[in-house]
Design an enzyme around this catalytic site. Structure first.
Site, PDB file in Angstrom:
ATOM      1  N   ASP A 118      46.182  78.514  20.994  1.00 24.74           N
ATOM      2  CA  ASP A 118      45.219  77.510  21.091  1.00 24.74           C
ATOM      3  C   ASP A 118      46.117  76.370  21.365  1.00 24.74           C
ATOM      4  OD1 ASP A 118      42.976  75.817  21.245  1.00 24.74           O
ATOM      5  OD2 ASP A 118      43.336  75.179  19.194  1.00 24.74           O
ATOM      6  N   TYR A 174      44.613  69.574  25.226  1.00 24.43           N
ATOM      7  CA  TYR A 174      44.280  70.076  26.507  1.00 24.43           C
ATOM      8  C   TYR A 174      43.340  69.577  27.356  1.00 24.43           C
ATOM      9  CZ  TYR A 174      47.985  73.765  25.868  1.00 24.43           C
ATOM     10  OH  TYR A 174      49.016  74.703  25.869  1.00 24.43           O
ATOM     11  N   GLY A 175      42.045  69.047  26.587  1.00 23.72           N
ATOM     12  CA  GLY A 175      40.816  68.815  27.024  1.00 23.72           C
ATOM     13  C   GLY A 175      41.029  67.536  28.196  1.00 23.72           C
ATOM     14  N   CYS A 211      40.750  79.273  22.668  1.00 24.12           N
ATOM     15  CA  CYS A 211      40.839  78.044  23.247  1.00 24.12           C
ATOM     16  C   CYS A 211      39.782  78.070  24.381  1.00 24.12           C
ATOM     17  CB  CYS A 211      42.045  77.629  23.710  1.00 24.12           C
ATOM     18  SG  CYS A 211      42.100  75.812  24.406  1.00 24.12           S
ATOM     19  N   ASN A 212      38.674  77.331  24.488  1.00 15.39           N
ATOM     20  CA  ASN A 212      37.677  77.432  25.649  1.00 15.39           C
ATOM     21  C   ASN A 212      38.322  76.889  26.668  1.00 15.39           C
ATOM     22  OD1 ASN A 212      34.463  78.096  24.487  1.00 15.39           O
ATOM     23  ND2 ASN A 212      36.005  77.033  22.950  1.00 15.39           N
ATOM     24  N   THR A 213      39.047  75.626  26.565  1.00 15.95           N
ATOM     25  CA  THR A 213      39.600  74.883  27.600  1.00 15.95           C
ATOM     26  C   THR A 213      40.569  76.041  28.427  1.00 15.95           C
ATOM     27  OG1 THR A 213      39.513  73.057  26.505  1.00 15.95           O
ATOM     28  CG2 THR A 213      40.786  72.858  28.284  1.00 15.95           C
ATOM     29  N   CYS A 216      34.266  74.322  21.730  1.00 16.04           N
ATOM     30  CA  CYS A 216      35.707  73.781  21.613  1.00 16.04           C
ATOM     31  C   CYS A 216      35.997  74.259  20.179  1.00 16.04           C
ATOM     32  CB  CYS A 216      35.932  72.452  21.605  1.00 16.04           C
ATOM     33  SG  CYS A 216      37.444  71.763  21.363  1.00 16.04           S
ATOM     34  N   HIS A 245      38.189  73.617  18.085  1.00 10.59           N
ATOM     35  CA  HIS A 245      38.412  72.593  16.981  1.00 10.59           C
ATOM     36  C   HIS A 245      37.172  72.425  16.439  1.00 10.59           C
ATOM     37  CE1 HIS A 245      42.530  71.855  18.831  1.00 10.59           C
ATOM     38  NE2 HIS A 245      42.989  71.229  18.028  1.00 10.59           N
TER      39      HIS A 245
HETATM   40  N1  DGL Z   1      40.705  74.115  20.993  1.00  9.80           N
HETATM   41  C1  DGL Z   1      40.614  74.269  22.353  1.00  9.80           C
HETATM   42  C2  DGL Z   1      39.212  74.426  22.888  1.00  9.80           C
HETATM   43  O1  DGL Z   1      38.473  75.151  22.349  1.00  9.80           O
HETATM   44  C3  DGL Z   1      41.239  72.830  22.913  1.00  9.80           C
HETATM   45  C4  DGL Z   1      41.012  71.347  22.705  1.00  9.80           C
HETATM   46  C5  DGL Z   1      41.726  70.452  23.209  1.00  9.80           C
HETATM   47  O2  DGL Z   1      42.951  70.813  23.314  1.00  9.80           O
HETATM   48  O3  DGL Z   1      41.406  69.894  23.956  1.00  9.80           O
HETATM   49  O4  DGL Z   1      38.546  74.080  23.945  1.00  9.80           O
END
Ligand code: DGL
Length: 283
Positions: A7, A39-40, A70-72, A206, A208
């Protein structure tokens, strides 16, 4: 041999925790790319490059299978890496490595259908009586992956994504629960206003956000079901191992936590969620 979990930061620990409970004897290496989190809000190409670097680090740490928790990264980078990078890496190294994401299992859980299912041609009378709200990063919302992939399979489900800009960063920086609640409530209200009513179900799209799932539950009408991404991912991994016994997952129950950021103990929010302090080594 170990299972790698990746992630941008601490969010993937929500998935990791469920995977560890499901495969207690497997060896795991978790990598948080905290030097580059969140990352978003990043451009697509950057997300692809950072994800490739993270996966490579996990391959080098002895993982043949990496789960993008991580979804992104799953929305933006996974297909690109599977199509354009992995085949060459396998040829060069002779290793049968693979990378899996968590959007496919989440969509399977949301639709109640296997990924391969092809919906019959659309009927004339489309009644959308199930509304799913997806709370996610800007990059995931812009990809429209949940809208597109759910619409292909279930014409009776309407999907509304709510980009929660900055929220993953706040969680990463250990913001207070009060500040987090203010932001989460604002997004739940904005989503409700956009739909014209409350969603029937929600996806914390997400990883997080799962750390503060209780705050989302509080911000939504009581009893709104949250589609559980960590469970869906663990179910999918179990099916994957049944189909691919060639991926040894290790058996010493080893756990390593790596970060590209500052080594040491993680934030209070993470510790509360995990139930114990976790110490990260420098990646
Ligand atoms: N935890 C991540 C997700 O599922 C990334 C969140 C991020 O880095 O903006 O998208």
């Amino acid at each position: 041999m170990a299972i790698g979990v990746f992630d941008s930061g601490v969010g993937g620990l929500t998935v990791h925790r469920t995977l560890v409970a499901r495969f207690p004897r497997a060896d795991f290496v978790y990598l948080a790319d905290q030097a580059n989190a969140p990352y978003g809000g990043r451009a697509g190409e950057e997300i692809v490059d950072l994800t490739r670097a993270g996966v490579l680090r996990l391959f080098e740490a002895g993982c043949d299978l990496v789960v993008l928790a991580c979804n992104t990264a799953s929305a933006i980078a996974l297909r690109r890496l599977q199509q354009t990078w992995l085949p060459g890496y396998r040829r060069e190294t002779g290793r049968q490595v693979n990378v899996l994401g968590l959007i496919v299992p989440t969509i399977e859980a949301a639709t109640g259908l296997p990924w391969e299912y092809e919906a019959p041609t659309q009927s004339d009378r489309i009644e959308m009586n199930d509304v799913i709200g997806v709370f996610c990063t800007v990059a995931t919302a812009d990809s429209r992956v949940y809208e597109i992939e759910i619409a292909k399979r279930r014409e009776d489900i309407a999907v509304f994504s709510e980009a929660c800009s900055g929220l993953a960063g706040m969680i990463e920086e250990d913001a207070s629960r009060e500040d987090l609640m203010g932001v989460i409530q604002g997004h739940a209200d904005a989503l409700r206003a956009r739909i014209g009513r409350a969603p029937d179900r929600a996806i914390l799209g997400c990883t997080h956000y799962e750390i503060v799932a209780d705050l989302f539950a509080e911000a939504l009408p009581p009893g709104t079901p949250l589609i559980n991404q960590p469970d869906a991912t663990a179910d999918a991994l179990e099916r994957y191992f049944a189909r691919h016994p060639e991926y040894p997952m290790g058996e010493s129950g080893a756990r390593r936590f790596l970060t590209t950021g500052k080594a040491g103990q993680q934030s209070g929010l993470v510790e509360t969620f995990w139930g114990a302090p976790i110490t990260f080594e420098a990646a």
